[in-house]
Write an enzyme that holds these catalytic residues in place. Sequence first.
Site, PDB file in Angstrom:
ATOM      1  N   PHE A 156       9.215  38.604 -28.178  1.00 22.65           N
ATOM      2  CA  PHE A 156       9.977  39.411 -29.128  1.00 22.65           C
ATOM      3  C   PHE A 156      11.270  38.687 -29.514  1.00 22.65           C
ATOM      4  CE2 PHE A 156      13.256  42.744 -29.861  1.00 22.65           C
ATOM      5  CZ  PHE A 156      12.735  43.238 -31.060  1.00 22.65           C
ATOM      6  N   MET A 522      26.228  31.165 -64.629  1.00 19.86           N
ATOM      7  CA  MET A 522      25.842  29.787 -64.864  1.00 19.86           C
ATOM      8  C   MET A 522      24.376  29.687 -65.281  1.00 19.86           C
ATOM      9  SD  MET A 522      27.050  26.742 -65.095  1.00 19.86           S
ATOM     10  CE  MET A 522      28.477  26.424 -64.072  1.00 19.86           C
TER      11      MET A 522
END
Length: 626
Positions: A156, A522
């Site tokens: 895990f 941009m």
Amino acid sequence: MGQVPHPAPPRSGAPSPAAFAKPAAQRARTAPAPLTSGGASVPAESVTGAQSIVRSLEEVGADVVFGIPGGAILPTYDPLMDSSRIRHILVRHEQGGGHAASGYAHATGKVGVTMATSGPGATNLVTPIADANMDSIPLVAITGQVAASSIGTDAFQEADIVGITLPITKHNYLVTDPADIPRTIAEAFHIARSGRPGPVLVDIAKSAMQAQTTFSWPQDLNLPGYHPVTKPHAKQIKEAARLLATARRPVLYVGGGVIRAEASEQLRQLVDASGAATVTTLMARGALPDSHPQNLGMPGMHGTVPAVAALQKADLIVALGTRFDDRVTGQLSTFAPHAAIVHADIDPAEIGKNKAVDVPIVGDLKEVIADLLPELAREHESKGRPDLGAWWRQIDDWRETYPLGYAQPDDGHMSPQYVISRIGELSGPESIYVAGVGQHQMWAAQFIRYEHPKTWLNSGGLGTMGYSVPAAMGAKVGRPDATVWSIDGDGCFQMTNQELATCAINEIPIKVAVINNSSLGMVRQWQTLFYESRYSNTDLHTGHGTRQIPDFVKLADAYGCEGIRVEHASDVDAAIKRANEIDDRPVVVDFRVSRDSMVWPMVAAGVSNDEIQYARGISPAWDRED
């Protein structure tokens, strides 16, 4: 299993252990923090591995850690709570922690420290680690890992963060034996800040944190194969001085390595002694004061016309701590076609990597320039100074004809360049300015005048959206007496603005200027220029039109910050002054600006710098064949 180091050598070396015998003044930048405490050896004692981590951070001189606890790193957070020497700042996302550590490092010159748990906590650090690697920022990232017996079992929250970050770290470690912790932390900090600075990852198994060990701080470091060259070769220095003393069109091409080397004062002496034109890259803004008459500003894709033209017409380029990246050179085969190249850098891998070099110099730039200055003086004494009058007349003509400027938008919204220039003028050169990535980044580099190093922070190499707010937070922590402005775009701001909560809770009063054009600016500019104004997925709905999601003023209020909205140029100065006066909480100013404003000058990607456009459809008139 013990300690598993990065199998490849670090990308640039560091001084040998013998260097520690030098006087402190001679090794101030390259040596690690003292390996003893208060001049005496640190006594061995029985501790847990987690306690050893905290003790090691204290001994190496770390004073702040940006991080988030989780299962695999949790054993370390318990003794961290008891440390009186380390301030831990709980961030809201690991990426924010990494950028905050980077901003702290960039603003102070110290090593930034970030901490995260295993699995997703560690992988969330990948972007800031890659960012620090590209921009040569000294950073140590400490991550928890699953227990040694579980490594490789897909446990895990297990992720091979060492393997993931191999290409983007200067060095990294996996520690499974608690006895290795002090030495590893000492080495990590030394590697991060010596030679060419960069990020180092230390991944520590939870089992090593929980085990008992004897804390013993190392008295020296043994790093086989890691021996950077800091002293330049005298023959190369002499040849560089000869070329600089005889060139008729010399340019000093200055990169961020000058700032990393703490060599700004030496650079100024070289500029004055040589009479050469000087350009400072995006990462080097402030390395030479903008007020210096020989500073032509920033070169490259959005550089000034004089800076770009000077490189193209130079007969000699002396490159200092820069890497000839594509955003500066444009089409590499046509870059600086008439120039001999001197390239000085701490990292030998950079020399000749992109551009053939006539005189390679490997060394610490502070030492390189210190050695170059007397050699240049000797050349001037024996041969006289070169006549640079014609060169400077040409440069001054470019300056007069093509100054930085901008057109007023005709859509009724404010000019973003005006807003940013006023922030710089009203806050002054002693402030620190931290940009996100995009149009606002380029305008901040262009229209704020930088007089000091370490006052301009941005993500230059990786171009990381979301950098600004957490990096500004880190810069303010490192330099609490400085005014720190985050100049961010509305797109960048939404990626990491949760760190405003961190700032509010921890009383870190940064100022955030959101240059809100309601667009990915941009990208939209490129769509305008190269995609026939087809605006595919660049409208963010944050400031234009009827939909305004989110409302940045309400968002600021929700995070415990002061929120201000500015929609008219007449209100800009008052808002900036108010923000500068507020020092007990963060401030967010939503500046509603035109989405049609563009960054000029511009060299389109992949074309020659000779094709620079001063404005849309306007190119400088010069002989491209000379």
